[in-house]
Scaffold this active site. Structure first.
Site, PDB file in Angstrom:
ATOM      1  N   ARG A 164      27.358  63.073  55.279  1.00 40.81           N
ATOM      2  CA  ARG A 164      28.504  63.969  55.024  1.00 40.81           C
ATOM      3  C   ARG A 164      28.061  65.199  54.215  1.00 40.81           C
ATOM      4  O   ARG A 164      28.760  65.640  53.296  1.00 40.81           O
ATOM      5  CB  ARG A 164      29.633  63.253  54.270  1.00 40.81           C
ATOM      6  CG  ARG A 164      30.259  62.081  54.986  1.00 40.81           C
ATOM      7  CD  ARG A 164      31.017  62.508  56.242  1.00 40.81           C
ATOM      8  NE  ARG A 164      31.786  61.414  56.804  1.00 40.81           N
ATOM      9  CZ  ARG A 164      31.312  60.533  57.676  1.00 40.81           C
ATOM     10  NH1 ARG A 164      30.061  60.640  58.101  1.00 40.81           N
ATOM     11  NH2 ARG A 164      32.082  59.574  58.146  1.00 40.81           N
ATOM     12  N   SER A 246      38.763  59.926  55.605  1.00 43.44           N
ATOM     13  CA  SER A 246      38.250  59.270  54.390  1.00 43.44           C
ATOM     14  C   SER A 246      38.289  60.274  53.251  1.00 43.44           C
ATOM     15  O   SER A 246      37.770  61.384  53.391  1.00 43.44           O
ATOM     16  CB  SER A 246      36.793  58.839  54.579  1.00 43.44           C
ATOM     17  OG  SER A 246      36.668  57.938  55.638  1.00 43.44           O
ATOM     18  N   GLU A 342      35.403  63.701  49.595  1.00 42.34           N
ATOM     19  CA  GLU A 342      34.875  64.387  50.789  1.00 42.34           C
ATOM     20  C   GLU A 342      35.507  65.765  50.972  1.00 42.34           C
ATOM     21  O   GLU A 342      34.801  66.733  51.241  1.00 42.34           O
ATOM     22  CB  GLU A 342      35.182  63.557  52.045  1.00 42.34           C
ATOM     23  CG  GLU A 342      34.057  62.689  52.541  1.00 42.34           C
ATOM     24  CD  GLU A 342      34.270  62.285  54.000  1.00 42.34           C
ATOM     25  OE1 GLU A 342      34.835  63.059  54.786  1.00 42.34           O
ATOM     26  OE2 GLU A 342      33.847  61.183  54.358  1.00 42.34           O
TER      27      GLU A 342
HETATM   28  N1  EPU Z   1      37.551  47.839  53.506  1.00 46.62           N
HETATM   29  C1  EPU Z   1      38.389  47.077  52.734  1.00 46.62           C
HETATM   30  N2  EPU Z   1      39.599  47.588  52.380  1.00 46.62           N
HETATM   31  C2  EPU Z   1      40.013  48.821  52.765  1.00 46.62           C
HETATM   32  C3  EPU Z   1      39.151  49.613  53.552  1.00 46.62           C
HETATM   33  C4  EPU Z   1      37.915  49.107  53.922  1.00 46.62           C
HETATM   34  O1  EPU Z   1      38.057  45.960  52.369  1.00 46.62           O
HETATM   35  O2  EPU Z   1      41.134  49.219  52.412  1.00 46.62           O
HETATM   36  C5  EPU Z   1      36.261  47.298  53.950  1.00 46.62           C
HETATM   37  C6  EPU Z   1      36.334  46.983  55.441  1.00 46.62           C
HETATM   38  O3  EPU Z   1      36.828  45.689  55.689  1.00 46.62           O
HETATM   39  C7  EPU Z   1      34.897  47.098  55.860  1.00 46.62           C
HETATM   40  C8  EPU Z   1      34.359  48.159  54.919  1.00 46.62           C
HETATM   41  O4  EPU Z   1      35.262  48.273  53.830  1.00 46.62           O
HETATM   42  O5  EPU Z   1      34.206  45.900  55.619  1.00 46.62           O
HETATM   43  C9  EPU Z   1      34.162  49.499  55.603  1.00 46.62           C
HETATM   44  O6  EPU Z   1      35.377  49.957  56.173  1.00 46.62           O
HETATM   45  P1  EPU Z   1      35.416  50.743  57.582  1.00 46.62           P
HETATM   46  O7  EPU Z   1      34.652  50.013  58.618  1.00 46.62           O
HETATM   47  O8  EPU Z   1      36.848  51.069  57.869  1.00 46.62           O
HETATM   48  O9  EPU Z   1      34.581  52.072  57.344  1.00 46.62           O
HETATM   49  P2  EPU Z   1      34.464  53.045  56.091  1.00 46.62           P
HETATM   50  O10 EPU Z   1      33.141  52.849  55.447  1.00 46.62           O
HETATM   51  O11 EPU Z   1      35.679  52.930  55.241  1.00 46.62           O
HETATM   52  C10 EPU Z   1      33.280  55.012  57.356  1.00 46.62           C
HETATM   53  C11 EPU Z   1      33.484  56.494  57.471  1.00 46.62           C
HETATM   54  C12 EPU Z   1      34.571  56.812  58.484  1.00 46.62           C
HETATM   55  C13 EPU Z   1      34.143  56.231  59.834  1.00 46.62           C
HETATM   56  C14 EPU Z   1      33.905  54.720  59.682  1.00 46.62           C
HETATM   57  C15 EPU Z   1      33.302  54.096  60.927  1.00 46.62           C
HETATM   58  C16 EPU Z   1      32.902  57.442  55.328  1.00 46.62           C
HETATM   59  C17 EPU Z   1      33.396  58.025  54.030  1.00 46.62           C
HETATM   60  N3  EPU Z   1      33.844  57.047  56.178  1.00 46.62           N
HETATM   61  O12 EPU Z   1      34.487  54.476  56.837  1.00 46.62           O
HETATM   62  O13 EPU Z   1      34.653  58.228  58.597  1.00 46.62           O
HETATM   63  O14 EPU Z   1      35.119  56.458  60.809  1.00 46.62           O
HETATM   64  O15 EPU Z   1      32.946  54.458  58.612  1.00 46.62           O
HETATM   65  O16 EPU Z   1      31.989  54.576  61.101  1.00 46.62           O
HETATM   66  O17 EPU Z   1      31.697  57.376  55.547  1.00 46.62           O
HETATM   67  C18 EPU Z   1      35.764  60.133  57.671  1.00 46.62           C
HETATM   68  O18 EPU Z   1      34.682  60.493  57.197  1.00 46.62           O
HETATM   69  O19 EPU Z   1      36.818  60.828  57.495  1.00 46.62           O
HETATM   70  C19 EPU Z   1      35.863  58.863  58.382  1.00 46.62           C
HETATM   71  C20 EPU Z   1      37.033  58.365  58.784  1.00 46.62           C
END
Ligand code: EPU
Length: 346
Positions: A164, A246, A342
């Protein structure tokens, strides 16, 4: 070059925050930028580049001249044995480009379907999702230096992509530094979509879809549809609920720090990175602090994904910033980790 005074920005930021631009200039070509830079009144003024408004929090009316990027066009530039090279104007919708490439038979962007925002904004924060980042498909871009009106081209190395992150998010600390924050407007982006196409199925959510749907060998369209389904199930549609994706980056810690946190919080979601550091799921940290579904004023934490802050109706930028700070404080107090936002706050 179209100039508007006191232009409403509500429809130009995905949070749906009500604010105005004192001056808004629609940029449809490099010629518009040359004209703007040569303008005796507008040329010397500070400027703010607005793409799809999906990564910005407006805390009031915007005083710098807002440049709304509307450079359009999508085309196949070249096809070789190894890749399709496509080019798109900075004002094109990112998701529209993903759909167009798939319809034309140039796969490779499907894992990044439904990411809100424009093509020109994509390199700024090196957008990424489900195992693919922009830098994995990047060829080069054209931009204009806002102080001189001169065009230049950057390759991937010059963009200095990180998680990012890119050269467009850094300020040049001293002359000669290569920070371009606030200094450049991206007019066109070229992407390299490799041949032969290979599915990127590294994410568990995708693998689950494949098994559920009983598909042995997924096509680009399968992946596109699964990504759209996954995103729609956990991320709010900005057209319905205002948000900026995010809100925080996933923080990285050293293995020692991670071991220390695991000793206290064995369930913490963490991923080892290639460089030896450990990435933590910011959504999990925020969720663990009890923020999911909570609100401060009209700014809320989305109830299906704690990493996303939402507009509960008539939110102000100030409320979003207050909520973000409260979240940062509680995550720091409980885990000793500083979450980095972000979006750009202006
Ligand atoms: N989780 C929780 N509670 C929550 C949210 C997440 O326990 O309320 C846990 C989930 O269960 C999972 C982990 O956290 O085990 C990661 O969650 P998720 O797979 O939804 O992905 P993320 O790390 O929250 C990132 C990117 C997203 C992208 C997804 C999929 C960043 C900051 N965000 O989200 O990007 O779509 O991975 O690759 O890196 C964005 O940048 O705007 C964005 C949406």
């Amino acid at each position: 070059m179209l100039i508007e005074k006191n232009a409403p920005l509500r429809d130009y930021n995905t949070f749906g925050i009500v604010a105005k631009a004192q001056t808004l200039v629609r940029i449809t070509s490099e010629a518009d930028l040359a004209q703007l830079c040569a303008d005796p009144v507008l040329g010397p003024q500070p400027k703010f580049v607005l793409g799809g408004g999906s990564n910005v929090v407006l805390t009031g009316d915007v005083r710098p001249v807002v440049l709304k990027v509307e450079v359009m066009g999508k085309r196949l530039l070249a096809e070789t044995d190894k890749a399709w090279i496509v080019e798109a104007g900075g004002g094109e919708s990112w998701h529209g480009l993903v759909q167009w490439t798939l319809a034309q038979g140039y796969p490779g962007l499907e894992n990044m379907a439904l990411i809100p925002g424009t093509v020109g904004a994509a390199p700024v924060q090196n957008i990424g999702a489900y195992g693919v980042e922009l830098q994995d498909r990047f060829e080069s871009l054209d931009a204009v230096d806002l102080s001189t009106g001169q065009s230049f081209t950057l390759d991937a190395a010059q963009c200095a992509f990180g998680y990012r992150d890119s050269v467009f998010k850094h300020l040049a600390a001293q002359p000669g530094d290569f920070g371009l924050s606030g200094r450049a407007l991206i007019t066109r982006v070229r992407l390299r979509l490799p041949k032969p196409w290979k599915p990127e199925m590294g994410y568990l959510d995708l693998e689950r879809k494949r098994q559920e749907r009983n598909v042995d060998v997924p096509t680009p369209l399968h992946i596109y549809e699964w990504i759209c389904e996954i995103r729609r199930s956990k991320l709010p549609d900005p057209a319905v609920i205002g948000n900026a994706g995010s809100f925080f980056k996933n923080p990285t810690v050293s293995p020692e720090q991670c071991a220390d946190i695991i000793a206290r919080e064995p369930r913490i979601v963490h991923y080892p990175m290639a460089d030896g550091s450990i990435k933590l799921a910011a959504g999990w940290l925020i969720d663990a602090c009890g923020w999911k579904g909570k609100s401060i004023g009209n700014a809320g934490v989305y109830d299906k994904q704690a990493l996303v802050l939402v507009n509960r109706g008539g939110v102000t930028g100030g409320e979003v910033v207050t909520l973000a700070r409260a979240i940062q404080t509680s995550v720091y107090e409980r885990f000793g980790i500083r979450l980095e936002p972000e979006p750009v706050v202006i």
